[in-house]
Enzyme design. Sequence first.
Site, PDB file in Angstrom:
ATOM      1  N   MET A  31      14.494 -63.939  15.317  1.00 45.09           N
ATOM      2  CA  MET A  31      13.377 -63.839  14.373  1.00 45.09           C
ATOM      3  C   MET A  31      12.052 -63.861  15.138  1.00 45.09           C
ATOM      4  O   MET A  31      10.988 -64.086  14.543  1.00 45.09           O
ATOM      5  CB  MET A  31      13.430 -64.977  13.349  1.00 45.09           C
ATOM      6  N   ALA A  33       9.084 -65.073  17.998  1.00 49.15           N
ATOM      7  CA  ALA A  33       8.507 -66.314  18.527  1.00 49.15           C
ATOM      8  C   ALA A  33       9.417 -66.812  19.664  1.00 49.15           C
ATOM      9  O   ALA A  33       9.862 -67.957  19.680  1.00 49.15           O
ATOM     10  CB  ALA A  33       8.320 -67.373  17.442  1.00 49.15           C
ATOM     11  N   HIS A  38      15.641 -68.398  23.752  1.00 52.60           N
ATOM     12  CA  HIS A  38      15.887 -66.970  23.575  1.00 52.60           C
ATOM     13  C   HIS A  38      16.024 -66.279  24.946  1.00 52.60           C
ATOM     14  O   HIS A  38      16.849 -65.397  25.122  1.00 52.60           O
ATOM     15  CB  HIS A  38      14.734 -66.315  22.812  1.00 52.60           C
ATOM     16  N   GLY A 148      23.147 -68.232  20.058  1.00 51.89           N
ATOM     17  CA  GLY A 148      22.953 -69.516  20.728  1.00 51.89           C
ATOM     18  C   GLY A 148      23.773 -70.629  20.090  1.00 51.89           C
ATOM     19  O   GLY A 148      23.973 -70.652  18.871  1.00 51.89           O
ATOM     20  N   ARG A 149      24.212 -71.565  20.921  1.00 52.07           N
ATOM     21  CA  ARG A 149      24.929 -72.741  20.398  1.00 52.07           C
ATOM     22  C   ARG A 149      24.002 -73.690  19.663  1.00 52.07           C
ATOM     23  O   ARG A 149      24.457 -74.624  19.012  1.00 52.07           O
ATOM     24  CB  ARG A 149      25.645 -73.480  21.544  1.00 52.07           C
ATOM     25  N   SER A 187      11.686 -72.229  17.537  1.00 56.67           N
ATOM     26  CA  SER A 187      10.396 -71.626  17.153  1.00 56.67           C
ATOM     27  C   SER A 187       9.670 -72.556  16.191  1.00 56.67           C
ATOM     28  O   SER A 187       8.442 -72.547  16.112  1.00 56.67           O
ATOM     29  CB  SER A 187      10.626 -70.266  16.501  1.00 56.67           C
ATOM     30  N   ARG A 188      10.406 -73.370  15.436  1.00 53.60           N
ATOM     31  CA  ARG A 188       9.789 -74.247  14.445  1.00 53.60           C
ATOM     32  C   ARG A 188       9.157 -75.490  15.082  1.00 53.60           C
ATOM     33  O   ARG A 188       8.435 -76.217  14.399  1.00 53.60           O
ATOM     34  CB  ARG A 188      10.812 -74.663  13.381  1.00 53.60           C
TER      35      ARG A 188
HETATM   36  P1  AMP Z   1      16.153 -67.456  15.854  1.00 50.16           P
HETATM   37  O1  AMP Z   1      15.060 -66.613  16.424  1.00 50.16           O
HETATM   38  O2  AMP Z   1      15.757 -68.873  15.601  1.00 50.16           O
HETATM   39  O3  AMP Z   1      16.844 -66.797  14.689  1.00 50.16           O
HETATM   40  O4  AMP Z   1      17.257 -67.563  16.990  1.00 50.16           O
HETATM   41  C1  AMP Z   1      17.798 -66.404  17.573  1.00 50.16           C
HETATM   42  C2  AMP Z   1      18.944 -66.805  18.462  1.00 50.16           C
HETATM   43  O5  AMP Z   1      18.463 -67.676  19.477  1.00 50.16           O
HETATM   44  C3  AMP Z   1      20.058 -67.548  17.722  1.00 50.16           C
HETATM   45  O6  AMP Z   1      21.312 -67.087  18.196  1.00 50.16           O
HETATM   46  C4  AMP Z   1      19.797 -68.980  18.122  1.00 50.16           C
HETATM   47  O7  AMP Z   1      20.966 -69.780  18.100  1.00 50.16           O
HETATM   48  C5  AMP Z   1      19.279 -68.820  19.530  1.00 50.16           C
HETATM   49  N1  AMP Z   1      18.502 -69.991  19.928  1.00 50.16           N
HETATM   50  C6  AMP Z   1      17.412 -70.515  19.308  1.00 50.16           C
HETATM   51  N2  AMP Z   1      17.010 -71.643  19.936  1.00 50.16           N
HETATM   52  C7  AMP Z   1      17.873 -71.835  20.974  1.00 50.16           C
HETATM   53  C8  AMP Z   1      18.000 -72.832  21.979  1.00 50.16           C
HETATM   54  N3  AMP Z   1      17.158 -73.861  22.055  1.00 50.16           N
HETATM   55  N4  AMP Z   1      19.005 -72.714  22.859  1.00 50.16           N
HETATM   56  C9  AMP Z   1      19.875 -71.663  22.785  1.00 50.16           C
HETATM   57  N5  AMP Z   1      19.809 -70.698  21.863  1.00 50.16           N
HETATM   58  C10 AMP Z   1      18.823 -70.776  20.963  1.00 50.16           C
END
Ligand code: AMP
Length: 288
Positions: A31, A33, A38, A148-149, A187-188
Amino acid sequence: MTQVVRVAHTRAELAAARARLRGSVALVPTMGALHEGHRSLLQRAGEVADSIVVSIFVNPLQFAPGEDLDRYPRPLEADLAMSADEGVALVFIPSRPEMYPREPVVRISAGALGDRFEGATRPGHFDGVLTVVAKLFGLVRPDIAIFGRKDAQQLALVRGMVADLELPVRIEASPLIRDADGLALSSRNKYLSADERQSALALARALNAGAGASGGGVDGIIAAARQVLDEQHGVETDYVAVVDPDTFDEIGPSSTVGLLVLAARVGTTRLIDNVCVEVGSTFSEGLR
Ligand code: AMP
């Protein structure tokens, strides 16, 4: 010097650019940010495939009314710079009407697991996640997709969808990345005030306490983690549980490992975190 990265805003631009990609393609759905979490996904994508595609789309289907859809951060220039630095071949940034030319008639259902843990607080969230992920798979046609885990329940559900619907894509999991002080990157985290950020460190401390209490079995792990959260001023616990990482079911009596998952509200920001724990022994991995 930072390279200029190719960007597709429309399906037509995506299709044209996708046709020119060489070799195997790994998709990293995001998403935006983008942070170091990422970045680690982009690097994993570069290790497992010839070409990396990143999607940046703040998916309205996975936000409930009153959530942060409209204030979600959108630092596009920085996202493109990181993508270029990591050798991304193509960034897909669709608009909402490009992604959803009409209200979807059909959506993916996350089933019973979609109503538990994150889904209990965010009804319909995982249906929205799976629907957009399925659409991205159809549009980008990746060989591999990296998740991501950090979002462990999302990972379990995406794996479930790929298996149950026989989707021709391999799912790769990438480790959870933390800040130097232990806070899981998100991102939050940008929403947290300085004081809230201090309070939020209780989540990582709770995981460590839980992992350290593995000799007490599942109940001991949960109690130790919950105590840290409950004692932290400014943190409101949502759930603490030890689950099977694949199914998110309670782990059986013979299991020796589980995933300690938790969610808490810090101010108005909801945070999640998790760590792998050994159960019923004195050893536990704890946070890296
Ligand atoms: P998002 O942009 O929040 O939808 O996340 C996109 C991807 O990045 C998802 O697969 C998340 O699990 C991964 N992700 C977000 N934060 C982390 C983190 N701190 N460590 C590993 N992967 C992450």
